[in-house]
Scaffold this active site. Structure first.
Site, short mmCIF file in Angstrom:
data_model
loop_
_atom_site.label_atom_id
_atom_site.label_comp_id
_atom_site.label_asym_id
_atom_site.label_seq_id
_atom_site.Cartn_x
_atom_site.Cartn_y
_atom_site.Cartn_z
N HIS A 185 0.83 -1.22 0.00
CA HIS A 185 0.00 0.00 0.00
C HIS A 185 0.86 1.27 0.00
CE1 HIS A 185 -3.06 2.95 0.91
NE2 HIS A 185 -2.46 3.22 2.06
N HIS B 232 3.91 7.05 5.35
CA HIS B 232 2.70 7.74 5.79
C HIS B 232 1.89 7.02 6.86
CE1 HIS B 232 0.37 5.32 2.83
NE2 HIS B 232 -0.68 5.66 3.55
N GLU C 209 1.10 6.25 12.47
CA GLU C 209 -0.28 5.91 12.84
C GLU C 209 -0.44 4.44 13.25
OE1 GLU C 209 -4.72 6.40 10.91
OE2 GLU C 209 -3.00 7.34 9.94
N ASP C 210 0.30 3.54 12.59
CA ASP C 210 0.06 2.11 12.76
C ASP C 210 1.14 1.35 13.52
OD1 ASP C 210 -2.21 2.56 11.27
OD2 ASP C 210 -1.38 1.74 9.41
N ASP D 189 -3.28 8.37 -1.21
CA ASP D 189 -3.62 7.29 -0.28
C ASP D 189 -5.06 6.84 -0.49
OD1 ASP D 189 -3.62 5.60 2.03
OD2 ASP D 189 -4.24 7.27 3.30
#
Length: 164
Positions: free
Chosen positions: A63, A88, A92-93, A155
């Site tokens: 991704h 990116h 966040e993850d 995205d």
């Protein structure tokens, strides 16, 4: 949805080929050739997302590579944006912070990643009722660096292209 079946070796070769396609497109552009930092961002993101899979079963790193390809080859952005696109979802993850990104990749890339993390919900998310506040955040982010919005659009475009 078709079943995802690759051996670990085939999967690694597939990931590397996708990254090679990204680099080849970048090298064919008129941008300065900052391959080393792009390769570092890819390796960093690949390690950060190690073991994580998309719903399709493919490795998650596919991704960010696809988002970077859209940013580079379809929108025309350069190495800073490619790195930010590859990174990116790291903040966040994963356990990594914006400070970690800044330490490894510099302030400019870290600020774009931070902007992407800030607007990951917002008008691009599921909570349309908070749209006014999120639109305000988006405008503030845009005033800092329009690449944040362009990468976020890349995205979302990749997510839409892979809905099936």
């Amino acid at each position: 949805m078709q079943e995802y079946k690759l051996t670990p070796q085939e999967e690694d070769a597939y990931v590397e080929q996708q990254f090679r396609d990204l680099l080849d497109g970048y090298l064919a552009s008129n941008h300065r050739k900052k391959v080393e930092i792009i390769e570092r961002a890819f390796r960093f993101a690949k390690e950060a997302h190690k073991g994580v899979r998309r719903r399709s079963g493919e490795p998650y790193i596919i991704h960010p590579i696809a988002v970077a390809k859209i940013a580079s080859q379809e929108i025309g952005l350069g190495s800073t944006s490619i790195c930010a696109a590859l990174l990116h979802d790291v903040v966040e993850d994963t356990e990594y912070t914006v400070e970690d990104i800044e330490q490894h990749f510099g302030r400019k890339i870290a600020r774009i990643v931070e902007g992407l993390t800030k607007i990951s919900g917002g008008i691009f998310g599921d909570k349309a009722s908070a749209q006014a506040e999120n639109f305000r955040k988006l405008l503030l982010t845009m005033s800092e660096d329009i690449r944040v919005v362009l990468i976020k659009m890349a995205d979302r475009l990749h997510n839409m292209r892979t809905l099936g």
